[in-house]
Design a protein around this motif. Structure first.
Motif, PDB file in Angstrom:
ATOM      1  N   UNK A  41      -7.910  -3.299 -12.097  1.00  0.00           N
ATOM      2  CA  UNK A  41      -6.786  -4.033 -12.355  1.00  0.00           C
ATOM      3  C   UNK A  41      -5.556  -3.362 -12.438  1.00  0.00           C
ATOM      4  N   UNK A  42      -5.386  -2.296 -13.261  1.00  0.00           N
ATOM      5  CA  UNK A  42      -4.199  -1.434 -13.418  1.00  0.00           C
ATOM      6  C   UNK A  42      -3.876  -0.941 -12.234  1.00  0.00           C
ATOM      7  N   UNK A  43      -4.664  -0.493 -11.287  1.00  0.00           N
ATOM      8  CA  UNK A  43      -4.489  -0.023 -10.073  1.00  0.00           C
ATOM      9  C   UNK A  43      -3.948  -0.854  -8.841  1.00  0.00           C
ATOM     10  N   UNK A  65      -0.211  10.556  -6.033  1.00  0.00           N
ATOM     11  CA  UNK A  65      -0.717  10.360  -7.240  1.00  0.00           C
ATOM     12  C   UNK A  65      -1.591   8.922  -7.057  1.00  0.00           C
ATOM     13  N   UNK A  66      -0.825   7.795  -6.574  1.00  0.00           N
ATOM     14  CA  UNK A  66      -1.532   6.449  -6.475  1.00  0.00           C
ATOM     15  C   UNK A  66      -2.648   6.569  -5.733  1.00  0.00           C
ATOM     16  N   UNK A  67      -2.791   7.399  -4.597  1.00  0.00           N
ATOM     17  CA  UNK A  67      -4.094   7.706  -3.749  1.00  0.00           C
ATOM     18  C   UNK A  67      -4.900   8.390  -4.500  1.00  0.00           C
ATOM     19  N   UNK A  68      -4.851   9.215  -5.383  1.00  0.00           N
ATOM     20  CA  UNK A  68      -5.754   9.955  -5.978  1.00  0.00           C
ATOM     21  C   UNK A  68      -6.281   9.101  -7.140  1.00  0.00           C
ATOM     22  N   UNK A  69      -5.437   8.314  -7.785  1.00  0.00           N
ATOM     23  CA  UNK A  69      -5.939   7.264  -8.767  1.00  0.00           C
ATOM     24  C   UNK A  69      -6.865   6.423  -8.008  1.00  0.00           C
ATOM     25  N   UNK A  70      -6.597   5.865  -7.144  1.00  0.00           N
ATOM     26  CA  UNK A  70      -7.472   4.926  -6.140  1.00  0.00           C
ATOM     27  C   UNK A  70      -8.959   5.662  -6.211  1.00  0.00           C
ATOM     28  N   UNK A  71      -8.711   6.576  -5.466  1.00  0.00           N
ATOM     29  CA  UNK A  71     -10.159   7.266  -5.262  1.00  0.00           C
ATOM     30  C   UNK A  71     -10.895   7.635  -6.555  1.00  0.00           C
TER      31      UNK A  71
END
Length: 168
Positions: free
Chosen positions: A63-65, A82-88
């Motif tokens: 939900x945060x992502x 950074x966002x793509x890493x968090x997604x993975x």
């Protein structure tokens, strides 16, 4: 919270454009419900996946992502590395284990950031086209905001089911 009416029944939110009130109401409702659900969950159950369902930790991370990503697209920006890493990493047990408090505080900050962005959105831009993802699938500002609210509330429902199963 049982004694309070749902957020949308408490009236208009100051500073939020009228057409974006439903999005803001849904996000604030989600925040309240996540905090209530997680307040009674034992820390040891945060990453448990009952009956093949996603863990509570995943739902909060996701939900945060989702808010971060969809509101980035609504601004007309592309995702950062950074966002793509968090997604993975969503749904995976982090190397440094997050606490329920850390996850809920991060989610609450993301909701607050989203509310701020909504308050700064000119209603005349709501139908502007925005691309989503690497393929730049077409959407609009209001489409992204609406989908974010819908997606978040769906996960709140799933989080409710998961936490009830975990707590018996």
């Amino acid at each position: 919270m049982a004694n309070k009416p749902e957020v949308w029944l408490r009236g208009p939110l100051e500073g939020i454009p009228p057409l974006l009130q439903p999005v803001a109401h849904a996000l604030l409702q989600a925040s309240e419900e996540v905090n209530e659900l997680m307040s009674s969950l034992p820390e040891i159950l945060l990453w448990v996946t009952p009956a093949g369902l996603a863990s509570p930790g995943f739902h909060i991370q996701h939900m945060t992502g989702v808010l971060d990503r969809l509101f980035t697209y609504a601004r007309g920006e592309v995702l950062t590395e950074h966002q793509l890493t968090k997604l993975s990493q969503e749904g995976k047990m982090p190397e440094i284990e997050y606490s329920i408090t850390t996850l809920t505080e991060t989610f609450n900050r993301q909701v607050n950031d989203a509310i701020t962005q909504l308050s700064q959105t000119d209603e005349l831009t709501l139908t502007e086209k925005r691309g989503v993802g690497r393929a730049q699938v077409p959407s609009t500002v209001v489409g992204l905001y609406t989908h974010a609210a819908e997606h978040i509330m769906r996960h709140v429902g799933q989080l409710l089911v998961t936490t009830r199963i975990l707590q018996g």
